[in-house]
Enzyme design. Structure first.
Site, PDB file in Angstrom:
ATOM      1  N   CYS A   9      41.894  48.304  34.209  1.00 44.64           N
ATOM      2  CA  CYS A   9      40.381  48.295  33.664  1.00 44.64           C
ATOM      3  C   CYS A   9      39.570  48.587  34.665  1.00 44.64           C
ATOM      4  O   CYS A   9      39.587  48.387  35.843  1.00 44.64           O
ATOM      5  CB  CYS A   9      40.105  46.794  33.107  1.00 44.64           C
ATOM      6  SG  CYS A   9      38.901  46.990  31.928  1.00 44.64           S
ATOM      7  N   CYS A  88      41.373  48.905  28.839  1.00 46.70           N
ATOM      8  CA  CYS A  88      39.925  49.249  28.431  1.00 46.70           C
ATOM      9  C   CYS A  88      39.988  51.108  28.122  1.00 46.70           C
ATOM     10  O   CYS A  88      40.813  51.335  28.970  1.00 46.70           O
ATOM     11  CB  CYS A  88      38.959  48.520  29.226  1.00 46.70           C
ATOM     12  SG  CYS A  88      38.800  49.733  30.877  1.00 46.70           S
ATOM     13  N   CYS A  96      44.145  59.061  36.526  1.00 42.17           N
ATOM     14  CA  CYS A  96      44.576  57.966  37.337  1.00 42.17           C
ATOM     15  C   CYS A  96      45.350  58.763  38.661  1.00 42.17           C
ATOM     16  O   CYS A  96      46.072  59.824  38.432  1.00 42.17           O
ATOM     17  CB  CYS A  96      45.703  57.035  36.492  1.00 42.17           C
ATOM     18  SG  CYS A  96      45.059  56.202  35.296  1.00 42.17           S
TER      19      CYS A  96
END
Length: 164
Positions: A9, A88, A96
């Protein structure tokens, strides 16, 4: 072999912490060799006290919990993750890092309970309901035969959990 799960998140202060706590707690109760970690792309440096309260009221030991950067889990010395879950929408939209082991990835989005109306009581209720929803999905994850699943089967099962 331990199945490592990384839960992301953006700020690593609430939803990812609830997820880490619930998955580790439930895995321990069920005797499953699963270990959850949580992190964020822009960690706040603090944990939301309502998240910690919700976990403690559910019997989760929060000793040692802290807000962490996902960079801790992208390096050579990091535990190899089998599963990466974003909780989220903003974290799901971010680019990422490459995770060692090329884990199965899934987005299980939850509304931010920090935005609940009704003052502290409204927030407590929102955090408790979010904890329960997260706990339900973590229970579904723990029911999977993780130790025998192929990467493709695991990816498909994680996606199916989102739809249930």
């Amino acid at each position: 072999m331990t199945t490592n799960v990384l839960i992301l998140c953006t700020h690593n202060s609430a939803r990812s912490v609830l997820s880490e706590g619930m998955l580790n707690h439930l895995a321990g109760k069920l005797g499953k060799d699963v270990r959850a970690y949580s992190a964020g792309s822009a960690p706040s440096g603090r944990l939301n006290p309502f998240a910690l309260d919700a976990l403690q009221h559910a019997g989760v030991d929060i000793t040692g919990y802290r807000s962490k950067s996902w960079d801790e889990f992208a390096g050579d010395n990091a535990p190899q993750m089998r599963i990466v879950i974003t909780v989220c929408d903003s974290a799901a939209a971010e680019q990422c890092p490459h995770w060692p082991g090329s884990p199965a990835k899934v987005h299980w989005g939850y509304a931010d309970p920090s935005n609940a109306l009704g003052g502290d009581e409204g927030k407590r209720l929102a955090f408790e309901l979010t904890r329960q929803a997260i706990g339900y999905r973590m229970l579904q994850l723990l029911q999977l035969p993780l130790e025998t699943m192929t990467h493709a089967d695991l990816q498909a099962a994680l996606t199916t959990i989102v739809k249930s």
